[in-house]
Design an enzyme around this catalytic site. Structure first.
Site, PDB file in Angstrom:
ATOM      1  N   GLU A 136     -11.665  37.664   6.942  1.00  0.00           N
ATOM      2  CA  GLU A 136     -12.791  38.561   5.945  1.00  0.00           C
ATOM      3  C   GLU A 136     -12.654  40.261   6.420  1.00  0.00           C
ATOM      4  O   GLU A 136     -13.041  41.019   5.644  1.00  0.00           O
ATOM      5  CB  GLU A 136     -14.272  38.222   5.604  1.00  0.00           C
ATOM      6  CG  GLU A 136     -14.156  36.864   5.009  1.00  0.00           C
ATOM      7  CD  GLU A 136     -15.470  36.336   4.879  1.00  0.00           C
ATOM      8  OE1 GLU A 136     -16.509  37.029   5.616  1.00  0.00           O
ATOM      9  OE2 GLU A 136     -15.976  35.613   4.053  1.00  0.00           O
ATOM     10  N   GLU A 178      -9.841  18.703  19.711  1.00  0.00           N
ATOM     11  CA  GLU A 178     -10.871  19.487  20.631  1.00  0.00           C
ATOM     12  C   GLU A 178     -11.060  19.142  21.930  1.00  0.00           C
ATOM     13  O   GLU A 178     -11.352  19.837  22.866  1.00  0.00           O
ATOM     14  CB  GLU A 178     -12.157  19.484  19.943  1.00  0.00           C
ATOM     15  CG  GLU A 178     -12.989  18.046  20.021  1.00  0.00           C
ATOM     16  CD  GLU A 178     -14.344  18.017  19.316  1.00  0.00           C
ATOM     17  OE1 GLU A 178     -15.139  17.797  20.278  1.00  0.00           O
ATOM     18  OE2 GLU A 178     -14.444  18.565  18.267  1.00  0.00           O
TER      19      GLU A 178
END
Length: 304
Positions: free
Chosen positions: A82, A113
């Site tokens: 963004e 992970e």
């Protein structure tokens, strides 16, 4: 162990959650969310410290790099993506990495992970350097992918920031600045996409927005460096020029077009009487800070 983590604890407010009416579910979630902002507010000092470092590194050609797994990784990628349309920043300036790669944005990549070496590989793939700032995001504060990435970042001299939602977390000893908004047990036990995710989003908003403000990407609270890439953003650019001048829609649109769609340039041209190319030079000399360029040009404008 997970059982010792606040984010994994049982929330007494929702122990009978499956017996609640729909309205009661909404109420309890909302009441719990109300404390998230307070938890983030308690981290104001480390967040401010982080912002100053990020702005300094970005001003010196460094980058801001977020990395995490699952929701944490997705939020980092979201914040990074963004920045270009909001602040007209180079897409390579703020980068988001997620354990498991781009496919993990929409699909769970099991086990990604758990491998600290994968974070090292991801950071090496983008040529992490000592000029950069990394933000390792792990609400638990123990995710191996994030721990490994922070260790590597410190080894090569990058500035390391750790963001977690549990006290006494493993990230704190592996970073230069630790940001720890403790939001407490989730309504749905262990579902850290909820309160912890909201806190993470709030902190990332502060880090990127605060740094961009320090870099001169705003004029007052106006997004004067936005990139007008669609109809909505073009309309917003016109409104911003209007807010910083005495022009109406048509005049602001015409001025923007004469300045190549550059909001800062248009505002400076209006208040200084300079030509667009002269305004661009003033802005460059002021490192992009519109107020400083206006003072140099003798303008007196201030945003409403």
């Amino acid at each position: 162990m997970l059982k010792h983590l606040t984010t994994e604890a049982i929330n007494p407010a929702s122990e009978s959650l499956d017996d609640f009416t729909t309205y009661e579910i909404v109420q309890v979630i909302n009441s719990q969310d109300a404390g998230v902002a307070e938890a983030v507010g308690k981290q104001a000092k480390p967040i401010a410290e982080a912002i100053d470092v990020i702005a300094d590194r970005l001003a010196k050609s460094g980058r801001l790099i977020y990395f995490g797994a699952g929701t944490s990784g997705r939020l980092g990628v979201l914040d990074a993506s963004e920045c270009p349309p909001t602040f007209n920043s180079d897409p390579k300036q703020v980068v988001g990495l997620i354990a498991g790669g781009p496919i993990a944005l929409t699909t769970s990549v099991e086990g990604a992970e758990d491998h600290p070496e994968l974070a090292v590989q991801d950071l090496q793939s983008i040529n992490l350097s000592a000029k950069d700032v990394v933000v390792g995001i792990a609400t638990s504060g123990r995710t191996p992918y994030v721990v490994g990435g922070l260790d590597y970042a410190q080894q090569i001299g990058a500035f390391a920031i750790g963001l977690a939602c549990n006290d006494n977390n493993e990230l704190a000893s592996r970073c230069n600045v630790a940001i720890t908004p403790v939001v407490g047990p989730e309504i749905l036990s262990g579902s850290t996409r909820m309160k912890a995710g909201t806190a993470t989003k709030m902190v990332l908003n502060m880090l990127s927005t605060g740094a961009m403000i320090r870099l001169g990407k705003t004029f007052g609270n106006l997004m004067v460096d936005l990139r007008a890439t669609n109809t909505k953003l073009n309309a917003r650019a016109i409104r911003i020029v209007e807010a910083a001048t005495d022009l109406g829609d048509a005049e602001a649109d015409e001025l923007l077009k004469s300045c190549g769609g550059e909001v800062k340039t248009a505002i400076l041209v209006y208040h200084s009487g300079k030509k667009p190319e002269e305004a661009r030079k003033l802005l460059k000399d002021a490192d992009g800070h519109l107020k400083q360029a206006l003072r140099t040009a003798g303008g007196e404008a201030s945003p409403d």
